[in-house]
Design a protein around this motif. Structure first.
Motif, PDB file in Angstrom:
ATOM      1  N   ASP A  47      42.541  39.484  30.891  1.00 22.88           N
ATOM      2  CA  ASP A  47      42.959  40.707  31.587  1.00 22.88           C
ATOM      3  C   ASP A  47      43.343  40.383  33.030  1.00 22.88           C
ATOM      4  N   GLU A  70      45.088  48.022  36.236  1.00 23.22           N
ATOM      5  CA  GLU A  70      43.746  48.490  35.842  1.00 23.22           C
ATOM      6  C   GLU A  70      42.656  47.684  36.530  1.00 23.22           C
ATOM      7  N   GLU A  71      42.882  46.372  36.636  1.00 21.35           N
ATOM      8  CA  GLU A  71      41.788  45.516  37.129  1.00 21.35           C
ATOM      9  C   GLU A  71      41.780  45.351  38.644  1.00 21.35           C
ATOM     10  N   ASP A  85      48.649  48.010  32.570  1.00 22.83           N
ATOM     11  CA  ASP A  85      47.408  47.719  31.859  1.00 22.83           C
ATOM     12  C   ASP A  85      47.600  46.329  31.266  1.00 22.83           C
ATOM     13  N   ILE A  87      45.806  44.147  29.528  1.00 18.79           N
ATOM     14  CA  ILE A  87      45.444  44.060  28.103  1.00 18.79           C
ATOM     15  C   ILE A  87      44.903  45.437  27.718  1.00 18.79           C
ATOM     16  N   ASP A  88      45.639  46.139  26.874  1.00 23.29           N
ATOM     17  CA  ASP A  88      45.148  47.422  26.356  1.00 23.29           C
ATOM     18  C   ASP A  88      44.599  47.133  24.963  1.00 23.29           C
ATOM     19  N   THR A  90      41.151  45.581  24.965  1.00 24.69           N
ATOM     20  CA  THR A  90      40.390  44.365  25.312  1.00 24.69           C
ATOM     21  C   THR A  90      39.266  44.092  24.308  1.00 24.69           C
TER      22      THR A  90
HETATM   23 CA    CA Z   1      42.931  47.253  29.866  1.00 22.86          CA
END
Ligand code: CA
Ligand code: IPD
Ligand code: CA
Length: 257
Positions: A47, A70-71, A85, A87-88, A90
């Motif tokens: 991610d 997101e992160e 996003d 990795i959607d 995870t």
């Molecule tokens: Ca994500």
């Protein structure tokens, strides 16, 4: 920025490179860390690596645009920004399942004008430009023509349970499950919305998502003829209450929402 100046091909190359980074971790899962942002919310080194790559490369191509990942959170210039996003799905990713995606949207003055949802492990690349249609791997896509809710296949998710919400999706799911033929909880909201756009699902709904989960998928869905509303049928992108349908079953679904 005009839509024409969005370098669709350049962006595809970049997002596919991000997919290669994700796959390098996916193919080495036994050696990657899976951390928890909260008791039921996972984040992996993939991610972080994918988001950092996209932030760096999009920043080089479009230095004046903001970035909300997101992160990493939000950077400056929130009028014209990338919403990512990395990795959607995870949780699915971390268990070696193939159904996860990279979601990239471009928002200009609160309007989503470009969206990509890319599933590297499935090699499915969904893309849309506002007013110019939606594609899956360069094939134009369109919602299903099914108009009888009883025969529908619908998708949902349970972000509400991840957040331990009292106001959750379970009663709604039971009502809708009894009124439809097929129900799917596949694990990537961004991809689930694209399946509606591609006619593989007839509707998708979820509570308590975030804009980065749905921004790209919502444009892809709208450009394929889908409705994107809240649970009352009001048009718009409402991540906390998103309902995406093929349009033909919207009025049959609303009383059950
Ligand atoms: Ca994500
Ligand atoms: C999650 C996925 C899942 C949805 C969750 C989301 P993440 O995204 O989209 O399908 O039900 O609510 O948080 O956390 O893997 O990016
Ligand atoms: Ca997500």
């Amino acid at each position: 920025m005009t839509q024409a100046s969005i370098e669709k091909t350049t962006l595809e190359t970049l997002i596919r490179q991000a997919g290669e980074i994700a796959l390098s971790y996916f193919n080495d899962l036994k050696n990657i860390n899976v951390d928890k942002k909260s008791p039921r919310d996972f984040v992996t080194a993939a991610d972080i690596a994918v988001e950092n790559f996209l932030k760096e490369k999009l920043g080089e191509l479009y230095p004046d645009y903001g970035f909300w990942g997101e992160e990493n959170g939000q950077s400056a210039n929130q009028n014209t920004r990338w919403i990512v996003d990395p990795i959607d799905g995870t949780h699915s990713f971390s268990r070696g399942q193939y159904y996860w995606s990279i979601s990239v949207a471009l928002e200009i003055n609160s309007d989503i004008v470009f969206g990509v949802v890319y599933a590297p492990a499935l090699n499915d690349y969904y893309c849309a430009l506002k007013g110019q249609g939606a594609w899956r791997n360069d094939k134009v896509i369109h919602v299903s023509s099914l108009d009888n809710l009883d025969e529908a296949m619908i998708g949902t998710g349970f972000a509400c349970l991840r957040s331990y919400l009292e106001n959750n999706n379970l009663a709604r799911f039971c009502r809708i499950a009894q009124a439809t033929t097929g129900q799917r909880r596949l694990g990537s909201a961004a991809m689930d919305i694209c399946l509606v756009a591609d006619g593989q699902l007839d509707a998708f709904w979820e509570q308590e998502l975030n804009l980065y989960d749905v921004a790209a998928g919502a444009l892809i869905a709208k450009e394929s003829g889908a409705t994107v509303t809240d649970f009352k049928g009001i048009a718009g992108i409402f991540p906390k209450q998103i309902l995406v349908t093929n349009g033909k079953i919207l009025n049959q679904l609303l009383p059950l929402m």
